[in-house]
Write an enzyme that holds these catalytic residues in place. Structure first.
Site, mmCIF file in Angstrom:
data_model
loop_
_atom_site.group_PDB
_atom_site.id
_atom_site.type_symbol
_atom_site.label_atom_id
_atom_site.label_comp_id
_atom_site.label_asym_id
_atom_site.label_seq_id
_atom_site.Cartn_x
_atom_site.Cartn_y
_atom_site.Cartn_z
ATOM 1 N N ALA A 218 -1.984 7.737 -3.843
ATOM 2 C CA ALA A 218 -1.294 7.696 -2.916
ATOM 3 C C ALA A 218 -3.031 7.655 -2.254
ATOM 4 O O ALA A 218 -2.509 6.853 -0.551
ATOM 5 C CB ALA A 218 -1.475 9.026 -2.261
ATOM 6 N N ALA A 219 -4.200 7.820 -2.762
ATOM 7 C CA ALA A 219 -5.411 6.722 -1.366
ATOM 8 C C ALA A 219 -5.510 5.564 -1.498
ATOM 9 O O ALA A 219 -4.678 4.686 -2.053
ATOM 10 C CB ALA A 219 -6.312 7.312 -2.645
ATOM 11 N N PRO A 220 -5.514 4.905 0.038
ATOM 12 C CA PRO A 220 -6.502 6.065 0.924
ATOM 13 C C PRO A 220 -5.960 6.936 1.414
ATOM 14 O O PRO A 220 -6.178 7.589 2.308
ATOM 15 C CB PRO A 220 -7.693 4.898 1.476
ATOM 16 C CG PRO A 220 -6.568 4.052 1.282
ATOM 17 C CD PRO A 220 -6.131 3.482 0.277
ATOM 18 N N GLY B 11 -2.742 5.184 3.951
ATOM 19 C CA GLY B 11 -1.618 4.771 4.378
ATOM 20 C C GLY B 11 -0.434 4.838 4.276
ATOM 21 O O GLY B 11 0.403 5.289 5.356
ATOM 22 N N LYS B 12 -0.111 4.698 2.752
ATOM 23 C CA LYS B 12 2.102 5.178 3.291
ATOM 24 C C LYS B 12 2.311 6.940 2.637
ATOM 25 O O LYS B 12 3.066 7.037 3.477
ATOM 26 C CB LYS B 12 1.997 4.726 1.261
ATOM 27 C CG LYS B 12 2.265 2.999 1.058
ATOM 28 C CD LYS B 12 3.040 2.183 -0.219
ATOM 29 C CE LYS B 12 2.618 1.222 -0.051
ATOM 30 N NZ LYS B 12 1.223 0.457 -0.018
ATOM 31 N N CYS C 15 1.301 -4.586 -5.605
ATOM 32 C CA CYS C 15 0.599 -6.082 -4.611
ATOM 33 C C CYS C 15 0.494 -7.180 -5.497
ATOM 34 O O CYS C 15 -0.201 -7.239 -5.549
ATOM 35 C CB CYS C 15 -0.423 -5.298 -3.544
ATOM 36 S SG CYS C 15 -1.527 -4.477 -4.908
#
Length: 461
Positions: free
Chosen positions: A106-108, A110-111, A226
């Site tokens: 999960a970091a940082p 955004g999602k 990505c």
């Protein structure tokens, strides 16, 4: 930008020479800047071009000096790459009831902040990061976002197996070779190699295999990278379907969005963002539903801790008064900190503490120091903060920056004594203890603006 020859050859074969030339040309252009607004912390701002696939996403005409914008630190918006906001399309279509969700890598944040905003009322989000220092950054960003029904954990994917099939939704933005970030991060070019692609797709399969038992039967997995190559994208989706038993899910995509479909020659619905077709960086997403039989062991706690009957630590009376809806929360003292958790999620949160390394959960109301209760930054950022319980003081821009640098600040002589909630444009920034000749700055040391200068031109939202 000099691209690796194997990367050029790979994408010429994938896209064709003519379309690859368009991609390479786009990679020489400047990256678009986009933000996502926090609708629970409303303030007036100039409207810009909307991100088509995100209800709260906007493109900016130019990059702001985000570090020096107090509203950014207050959690009013998040700087997020536009392509990755596409996760909204899956969550909005398939998640319609209260849900227990996991953002695994999960970091940082955004999602995580995005998904937490999209989940129906009554939902709970666990945001996990395996790297310890990055989990602290994740916790900071989720605290600033202000929604209480979250926990931040610092665990390996395999650690979640002790929870049984707990999650209705798992988001896996897996570590990848980063091809889609070449334009934004030149360092990604230097780290890229065909060998690294192989390492990445194998690691991604291990991550998915480790977390798959934690997904409920009928639950949804969102897989994203990505990067562009088939190994980390379409081939991994086929592996998940064939090896783990999953059904592909689709979402409606208007043609004008410019999103590319499957490039592997199968009919599995996937969503590719290519910079020469969409306004954003390279991104890939697919959604799958878990099918088949399983043994469900939800919340069967296997804690080795002995249940000792200990006298609960005293909780100061004013702690509940600092919440807007105290009747919805249970308050617990962990060490010197008072933590508020929604009553509906108490059993879940207790299980997380017993089975995982929890970095943060709920709302930290305050810290007990002697007979005093110091209001915590988590409370200041929370949507549950009862502002009527505190004296407030509106800061100028210069004062706000000084506060966010954790510098000593002086309030007007008319400012009330004691704990004061500082605001900027009517948005809470944090607390000070005003003792008259100075105000003790209670902003977290690890969150402070470290830069000691202001740019010649400050551009804020």
């Amino acid at each position: 930008m000099k691209l690796p020859i194997p990367f050029i050859n790979q994408n010429q074969a994938l896209l064709g020479e003519e379309e690859y030339a368009r991609l390479e040309c786009a990679l020489q252009e400047e990256s678009p800047v986009s933000i996502r607004m926090n609708e629970t912390k409303s303030f007036s701002h100039e409207e810009t071009i909307k991100v088509p696939w995100c209800s709260t996403g906007f493109y900016l005409n130019k990059r702001l000096t985000f570090t020096f914008d107090p509203l950014f630190h207050a959690g009013c918006y998040y700087v997020q790459e536009a392509s990755s906001m596409f996760v909204e399309q899956v969550v909005s279509k398939y998640i319609t009831e209260p849900t227990v969700a996991l953002d695994l890598c999960a970091a940082p944040g955004g999602k995580s902040t995005h998904v937490r905003s999209l989940l129906p009322d009554g939902s709970f989000l666990v945001a996990n990061e395996v790297i310890r220092n990055r989990s602290q950054i994740l916790a900071e960003n989720l605290i600033k976002w202000g929604q209480p029904d979250v926990a931040v954990t610092n665990n390996d994917p395999a650690d979640f197996s002790s929870l049984g099939s707990l999650f209705d939704l798992i988001l896996t933005d897996v570590p990848c070779s980063g091809e889609g970030m070449f334009r934004k991060d030149p360092g990604a070019i230097e780290e890229w190699s065909p060998e690294n692609v192989t390492i990445c797709y194998q690691r991604q399969r291990r991550i998915i295999a480790d977390i798959w038992p934690s997904l409920k039967l009928g639950g949804i997995l969102i897989y994203s990278t990505c990067t562009y190559n088939l190994k980390e994208d379409e081939e991994n989706i086929e592996w998940i379907k064939n090896e783990l038993g999953a059904e592909s899910l689709s979402v409606d995509v208007p043609q004008e969005w410019g999103i590319t479909g499957n490039l592997a020659g199968t009919d599995t619905p996937v969503y590719r963002f290519l910079p020469h077709k969409t306004k954003g960086e390279g991104f890939f997403l697919a959604a799958l539903r878990k099918m088949g039989e399983e043994d469900i062991e939800n919340l069967r706690i296997k804690s080795s801790k002995k249940n000792k009957k200990e006298k609960p630590l005293e909780i100061p009376l004013q702690a509940k008064q600092w919440l807007q809806h105290p009747e919805d929360f249970d308050l617990e003292r962990r060490g010197d900190f008072i933590i508020a958790c929604k009553k509906t999620h108490k059993e879940l949160v207790n299980t997380l503490y017993q089975q995982l390394k929890v970095v943060h959960s709920g709302i930290i109301i305050g810290e007990v120091k002697g007979k005093d209760l110091l209001p915590h930054q988590s409370l200041a950022m929370s949507n549950e903060l009862n502002t009527s319980q505190f004296s407030t003081y509106e800061l100028s821009y210069e004062q706000a920056i000084s506060y966010l640098r954790k510098e000593a600040i002086t309030l007007d002589i008319s400012a009330p004594r004691g704990y004061v909630l500082l605001e900027y444009k009517n948005i809470p920034l944090g607390f000070v203890k005003n003792i008259g000749n100075r105000a003790n700055n209670l902003y977290p040391q690890e969150w402070r603006i470290r830069s000691g200068y202001l740019p010649e031109e400050v551009r804020c939202l």
